[in-house]
Design an enzyme around this catalytic site. Structure first.
Site, PDB file in Angstrom:
ATOM      1  N   TYR A 178      43.496  37.675  33.299  1.00 15.24           N
ATOM      2  CA  TYR A 178      44.405  36.542  33.162  1.00 15.24           C
ATOM      3  C   TYR A 178      44.805  36.361  31.698  1.00 15.24           C
ATOM      4  O   TYR A 178      44.096  36.773  30.776  1.00 15.24           O
ATOM      5  CB  TYR A 178      43.737  35.250  33.640  1.00 15.24           C
ATOM      6  CG  TYR A 178      43.718  35.050  35.129  1.00 15.24           C
ATOM      7  CD1 TYR A 178      44.415  35.868  35.999  1.00 15.24           C
ATOM      8  CD2 TYR A 178      42.968  33.999  35.685  1.00 15.24           C
ATOM      9  CE1 TYR A 178      44.391  35.662  37.368  1.00 15.24           C
ATOM     10  CE2 TYR A 178      42.943  33.784  37.050  1.00 15.24           C
ATOM     11  CZ  TYR A 178      43.650  34.614  37.889  1.00 15.24           C
ATOM     12  OH  TYR A 178      43.617  34.406  39.233  1.00 15.24           O
TER      13      TYR A 178
ATOM     14  N   HIS B 286      48.146  45.347  40.205  1.00 10.48           N
ATOM     15  CA  HIS B 286      47.159  44.262  40.229  1.00 10.48           C
ATOM     16  C   HIS B 286      46.795  43.920  41.676  1.00 10.48           C
ATOM     17  O   HIS B 286      45.610  43.808  42.033  1.00 10.48           O
ATOM     18  CB  HIS B 286      47.746  43.042  39.514  1.00 10.48           C
ATOM     19  CG  HIS B 286      46.869  41.834  39.479  1.00 10.48           C
ATOM     20  ND1 HIS B 286      46.253  41.399  38.336  1.00 10.48           N
ATOM     21  CD2 HIS B 286      46.510  40.941  40.451  1.00 10.48           C
ATOM     22  CE1 HIS B 286      45.546  40.307  38.598  1.00 10.48           C
ATOM     23  NE2 HIS B 286      45.709  39.996  39.880  1.00 10.48           N
ATOM     24  N   GLU B 287      47.807  43.768  42.532  1.00 13.37           N
ATOM     25  CA  GLU B 287      47.549  43.418  43.926  1.00 13.37           C
ATOM     26  C   GLU B 287      46.940  44.592  44.698  1.00 13.37           C
ATOM     27  O   GLU B 287      46.096  44.405  45.577  1.00 13.37           O
ATOM     28  CB  GLU B 287      48.836  42.948  44.601  1.00 13.37           C
ATOM     29  CG  GLU B 287      49.466  41.733  43.938  1.00 13.37           C
ATOM     30  CD  GLU B 287      48.505  40.563  43.764  1.00 13.37           C
ATOM     31  OE1 GLU B 287      47.570  40.418  44.597  1.00 13.37           O
ATOM     32  OE2 GLU B 287      48.658  39.805  42.783  1.00 13.37           O
TER      33      GLU B 287
ATOM     34  N   HIS C  65      39.147  39.901  39.333  1.00 13.37           N
ATOM     35  CA  HIS C  65      39.739  39.679  38.018  1.00 13.37           C
ATOM     36  C   HIS C  65      38.711  39.985  36.931  1.00 13.37           C
ATOM     37  O   HIS C  65      37.509  39.779  37.111  1.00 13.37           O
ATOM     38  CB  HIS C  65      40.209  38.231  37.889  1.00 13.37           C
ATOM     39  CG  HIS C  65      41.376  37.909  38.766  1.00 13.37           C
ATOM     40  ND1 HIS C  65      41.371  36.846  39.641  1.00 13.37           N
ATOM     41  CD2 HIS C  65      42.585  38.521  38.913  1.00 13.37           C
ATOM     42  CE1 HIS C  65      42.531  36.812  40.284  1.00 13.37           C
ATOM     43  NE2 HIS C  65      43.275  37.821  39.869  1.00 13.37           N
TER      44      HIS C  65
ATOM     45  N   HIS D 183      43.285  44.561  43.968  1.00 12.57           N
ATOM     46  CA  HIS D 183      42.570  43.575  44.792  1.00 12.57           C
ATOM     47  C   HIS D 183      42.279  44.154  46.174  1.00 12.57           C
ATOM     48  O   HIS D 183      41.174  44.018  46.714  1.00 12.57           O
ATOM     49  CB  HIS D 183      43.400  42.301  44.943  1.00 12.57           C
ATOM     50  CG  HIS D 183      43.307  41.366  43.779  1.00 12.57           C
ATOM     51  ND1 HIS D 183      42.113  41.072  43.160  1.00 12.57           N
ATOM     52  CD2 HIS D 183      44.259  40.639  43.127  1.00 12.57           C
ATOM     53  CE1 HIS D 183      42.320  40.209  42.176  1.00 12.57           C
ATOM     54  NE2 HIS D 183      43.623  39.936  42.132  1.00 12.57           N
TER      55      HIS D 183
END
Length: 358
Positions: free
Chosen positions: A158, A100-101, A110, A104
């Site tokens: 999310y 996920h990071e 997101h 980014h």
């Protein structure tokens, strides 16, 4: 707090892409769309830089060793951009959170920030405090690019109760409410991988003929990257490991599918167990989760769950189940065979599933 270099993180993502079993998308940033966040320009990478990346990835350097390597490269006249650090907090080492990071850092927003999100989710701010509402910003089509269909199962999405200030409240309602426990999961999805490969033009002009939603692997075009639930060179077989091939009849039958290891230590990656249920051509399969053992009910099903791959888009995640709210309900599928995928990263989880065809 652990800090990894962008090269080290990108190498990790490359490993994830190569593994590719668990395969959501996201909105991707267009160049210059987000000031202050560094982007990697794939067109700017020379052959020499690509070779250097491969070399550094295989060296498995620590941060300190990388700093020495970077200094030596600069002193010897080597040209390269400065590294971008990504910090992973203690307790956040689960592979989907790390990816996920990484995503980014590679320019990915997101999922629920996509400009088309209103067709797939409803945002409820009643129980989200003002200082947290920025987490639900929606970008425009001039700011982002959507490379894949909307993916509730993306590691960039999310969970349903993200940032709520009251227990039991919901901040994100999926239009398809079967996905309410799927959003926020940290299994790296097929569309997560496809998104990055598409943005950085990692594709194959020719190679393997893939089935069941698979696509050619840019690291080896003779093989396919497979959506979760499928395996083999062309995604035509059940993934290796536990699970079984089951044949449905018109009478209800029962199977027990289990995933995990006999240890009460929380693991950073998931173990998977996949069974395939087949029926005669043209028939509809039906499933019912009638029992479970040591499931942890939580939005996002972050520790364990069962995915019955019943949705038409085989590349996408189908709804995942870890709470009794979704048990004891008939789930229909025209996918033949239909994969049943149990996943787990804490102790052992069992699901009892009945199945038949109509």
């Amino acid at each position: 707090m652990r800090t990894l270099t962008l090269i080290a993180l990108t190498a990790l993502l490359a490993v994830v892409v190569a593994r590719a079993g668990p395969g959501r998308d996201k909105a991707e940033r267009k160049p210059g769309a987000a000031a202050g966040r560094k982007r990697v320009d794939p067109d700017a990478m020379t052959d020499a830089e690509g070779e250097e990346f491969e070399k550094v990835r295989d060296m498995n350097l620590t941060d300190e060793q990388f700093e020495d390597y970077e200094k030596e490269t600069e002193e010897s006249g080597g040209a390269r951009e400065k590294r971008q650090d990504v910090s992973i907090g203690n307790g956040c080492e689960v592979i989907g959170t790390v990816v996920h990071e990484i995503m980014h850092a590679l320019g990915v927003f997101h999922f629920q920030s996509r400009y088309d999100r209103d067709s797939y989710v409803s945002i409820e701010m009643t129980y989200v405090t003002a200082d947290r509402q920025n987490n639900f910003v929606k970008y425009t089509s001039t700011q982002t690019v959507n490379y894949t269909p909307y993916e509730y199962g993306s590691t960039m999405h999310y969970s349903a109760n993200s940032f709520v200030s009251q227990s039991g409240a919901i901040s994100i309602w999926p239009s398809d409410q079967d996905y309410v426990f799927t959003m926020g999961n940290r299994i790296v999805s097929f569309y997560d991988i496809k998104l990055v490969n598409s943005h950085y033009a990692c594709t194959c002009a020719s190679g393997a003929t893939c089935v069941n939603g698979g696509e050619r692997n840019p690291k080896n075009c003779a093989q396919c990257l497979c959506p979760m639930g499928y395996g083999g060179t062309t995604c035509s077989t059940r993934p290796a490991g536990c699970g079984s091939a089951l044949t449905a009849t018109t009478a209800w039958q029962t199977t027990l599918i289990q995933a995990g290891v006999d240890s009460q230590t929380l693991r950073n990656d998931f173990t998977l167990c996949t069974s395939w249920v087949s029926a005669p051509a043209g028939k509809t399969l039906q499933f019912n989760i009638t029992g479970n053992f040591t499931t942890q009910c939580q939005y996002g099903c972050p520790f364990n769950g069962l995915e019955i791959k019943n949705k038409a888009d085989l590349k996408a995640a189908s709804p995942r189940h870890c709470c009794s709210n979704t048990f004891n309900k008939v789930i229909s599928s025209t996918n033949n065979p239909t994969p049943l995928i149990a996943y787990n990263r804490y102790y052992i989880t069992q699901f009892q599933v009945t199945y038949r065809y109509v």
